[in-house]
Design a protein around this motif. Structure first.
Motif, short mmCIF file in Angstrom:
data_model
loop_
_atom_site.label_atom_id
_atom_site.label_comp_id
_atom_site.label_asym_id
_atom_site.label_seq_id
_atom_site.Cartn_x
_atom_site.Cartn_y
_atom_site.Cartn_z
N ILE A 298 0.84 -1.20 0.00
CA ILE A 298 0.00 0.00 0.00
C ILE A 298 0.88 1.25 0.00
CG2 ILE A 298 -1.59 1.36 1.45
CD1 ILE A 298 -2.88 -1.40 2.22
N GLU A 299 1.95 1.23 0.79
CA GLU A 299 2.89 2.34 0.82
C GLU A 299 3.54 2.54 -0.55
OE1 GLU A 299 6.52 3.82 3.68
OE2 GLU A 299 6.49 1.70 3.12
N ALA A 300 3.90 1.45 -1.22
CA ALA A 300 4.54 1.53 -2.53
C ALA A 300 3.58 2.06 -3.60
CB ALA A 300 5.10 0.17 -2.94
N VAL A 301 2.31 1.73 -3.49
CA VAL A 301 1.31 2.26 -4.43
C VAL A 301 1.27 3.78 -4.26
CG1 VAL A 301 -1.15 2.38 -5.00
CG2 VAL A 301 -0.09 0.16 -4.49
N GLY A 302 1.22 4.22 -3.02
CA GLY A 302 1.27 5.64 -2.73
C GLY A 302 -0.02 6.39 -3.00
N LEU A 303 -0.01 7.64 -2.62
CA LEU A 303 -1.15 8.52 -2.84
C LEU A 303 -1.08 9.10 -4.24
CD1 LEU A 303 -1.09 10.39 0.60
CD2 LEU A 303 -2.48 8.41 -0.04
N GLY A 304 -2.17 9.61 -4.72
CA GLY A 304 -2.16 10.25 -6.04
C GLY A 304 -2.76 9.37 -7.10
N GLU A 305 -2.24 9.53 -8.31
CA GLU A 305 -2.82 8.86 -9.47
C GLU A 305 -2.44 7.39 -9.57
OE1 GLU A 305 -2.29 11.09 -13.07
OE2 GLU A 305 -2.67 12.97 -12.01
N GLY A 306 -1.56 6.93 -8.73
CA GLY A 306 -1.20 5.52 -8.72
C GLY A 306 0.00 5.20 -9.58
N ASN A 307 0.32 3.93 -9.60
CA ASN A 307 1.47 3.42 -10.33
C ASN A 307 1.06 2.14 -11.04
OD1 ASN A 307 3.75 5.16 -9.54
ND2 ASN A 307 3.28 4.45 -7.49
N ASN A 308 1.84 1.76 -12.05
CA ASN A 308 1.57 0.47 -12.68
C ASN A 308 2.30 -0.63 -11.89
OD1 ASN A 308 4.28 0.21 -13.67
ND2 ASN A 308 3.75 1.47 -15.43
N MET A 309 1.99 -1.86 -12.22
CA MET A 309 2.52 -3.00 -11.47
C MET A 309 4.04 -3.07 -11.53
SD MET A 309 0.10 -4.85 -10.00
CE MET A 309 0.56 -6.57 -9.97
N THR A 310 4.62 -2.77 -12.68
CA THR A 310 6.08 -2.83 -12.83
C THR A 310 6.75 -1.83 -11.90
OG1 THR A 310 5.84 -3.53 -15.12
CG2 THR A 310 7.98 -2.65 -14.47
N THR A 311 6.23 -0.62 -11.83
CA THR A 311 6.80 0.42 -10.97
C THR A 311 6.71 0.02 -9.50
OG1 THR A 311 6.18 2.11 -12.57
CG2 THR A 311 6.64 2.86 -10.33
N ILE A 312 5.57 -0.51 -9.10
CA ILE A 312 5.38 -0.94 -7.71
C ILE A 312 6.31 -2.10 -7.38
CG2 ILE A 312 3.72 -1.89 -6.05
CD1 ILE A 312 1.53 -0.41 -7.75
N ALA A 313 6.42 -3.07 -8.29
CA ALA A 313 7.30 -4.23 -8.07
C ALA A 313 8.75 -3.78 -7.91
CB ALA A 313 7.16 -5.23 -9.22
N LYS A 314 9.18 -2.82 -8.73
CA LYS A 314 10.55 -2.31 -8.62
C LYS A 314 10.77 -1.64 -7.26
CE LYS A 314 11.65 -1.67 -13.48
NZ LYS A 314 11.85 -0.72 -14.58
N LYS A 315 9.80 -0.86 -6.81
CA LYS A 315 9.91 -0.23 -5.48
C LYS A 315 10.05 -1.27 -4.39
CE LYS A 315 7.15 4.00 -6.03
NZ LYS A 315 5.92 4.67 -5.55
N MET A 316 9.31 -2.36 -4.53
CA MET A 316 9.29 -3.42 -3.53
C MET A 316 10.46 -4.40 -3.69
SD MET A 316 6.52 -2.94 -1.65
CE MET A 316 6.48 -4.50 -0.82
N LYS A 317 11.14 -4.32 -4.84
CA LYS A 317 12.23 -5.24 -5.18
C LYS A 317 11.75 -6.69 -5.22
CE LYS A 317 15.85 -2.16 -3.68
NZ LYS A 317 17.03 -1.93 -2.93
N ILE A 318 10.59 -6.86 -5.87
CA ILE A 318 10.02 -8.19 -6.08
C ILE A 318 9.59 -8.29 -7.55
CG2 ILE A 318 9.26 -8.49 -3.69
CD1 ILE A 318 6.42 -7.72 -4.58
N THR A 319 9.22 -9.49 -7.97
CA THR A 319 8.77 -9.67 -9.34
C THR A 319 7.31 -9.23 -9.46
OG1 THR A 319 7.95 -11.92 -8.99
CG2 THR A 319 10.29 -11.68 -9.61
N VAL A 320 6.91 -8.92 -10.68
CA VAL A 320 5.52 -8.55 -10.93
C VAL A 320 4.61 -9.74 -10.58
CG1 VAL A 320 3.83 -7.90 -12.71
CG2 VAL A 320 6.09 -6.82 -12.67
N GLY A 321 5.08 -10.95 -10.86
CA GLY A 321 4.30 -12.15 -10.52
C GLY A 321 4.03 -12.27 -9.03
N SER A 322 5.05 -12.02 -8.23
CA SER A 322 4.87 -12.07 -6.77
C SER A 322 3.92 -10.98 -6.31
CB SER A 322 6.21 -11.89 -6.06
OG SER A 322 7.07 -12.95 -6.34
N LEU A 323 4.03 -9.81 -6.91
CA LEU A 323 3.17 -8.69 -6.55
C LEU A 323 1.72 -8.97 -6.91
CD1 LEU A 323 2.84 -5.79 -5.51
CD2 LEU A 323 3.39 -4.99 -7.82
#
Length: 147
Positions: free
Chosen positions: A42-67
């Motif tokens: 939820i923190e990685a998604v953040g406030l505002g207009e949002g992020n795509n899955m790839t951006t969130i996965a990179k922030k979390m340092k996990i794969t898109v599949g895991s996310l």
């Protein structure tokens, strides 16, 4: 115990204590349906207009599949929602719902209290030294991670 040993001892125990305390402080009765990991997503998604899955996965340092697994759960629990981009329908943006924003702010409040507690009895010069030490530690983690 030497100064070096004391610093090592504090760092080792501090990381564990932060993780345990954060879980107790964040996963309250109101947010009992999510995990500490969910709260960090939820923190990685953040406030505002949002992020795509790839951006969130990179922030979390996990794969898109895991996310995806965690994201599906957060959608079902109404913390986040998926929205297709108007410009490119292949892109799916993730945004926080009202419930997700409330969880985000709850998490943010814990971090603000923790940071304030760390510096509450420090002079401005001591805060600068602490910040430099924490930046050095961060650089170590980043360089160690890239080895």
């Amino acid at each position: 115990m030497t100064t070096f040993e004391k610093i090592n001892d504090v760092l080792v125990h501090l990381f564990q204590e932060i993780w345990e305390l954060e879980e107790k402080a964040i996963i309250t009765e109101e947010f009992k349906d999510i995990t500490n990991n969910d709260m960090h997503i939820i923190e990685a998604v953040g406030l505002g207009e949002g992020n795509n899955m790839t951006t969130i996965a990179k922030k979390m340092k996990i794969t898109v599949g895991s996310l995806t697994t965690s994201m599906n759960s957060l959608v079902k629990k109404h913390y986040v929602e998926r929205n297709r981009s108007e410009e490119d329908r292949r892109i799916v943006n993730i945004t926080l719902t009202e419930k997700g924003i409330k969880a985000y702010k709850h998490h943010e409040e814990f971090h603000e209290k923790m940071s304030q507690a760390a510096i509450s009895e420090m002079s401005e010069d001591e805060v600068k030294v602490l910040l430099k030490s924490l930046n050095n530690l961060s650089k170590f983690f980043h360089s160690y991670d890239n080895e």
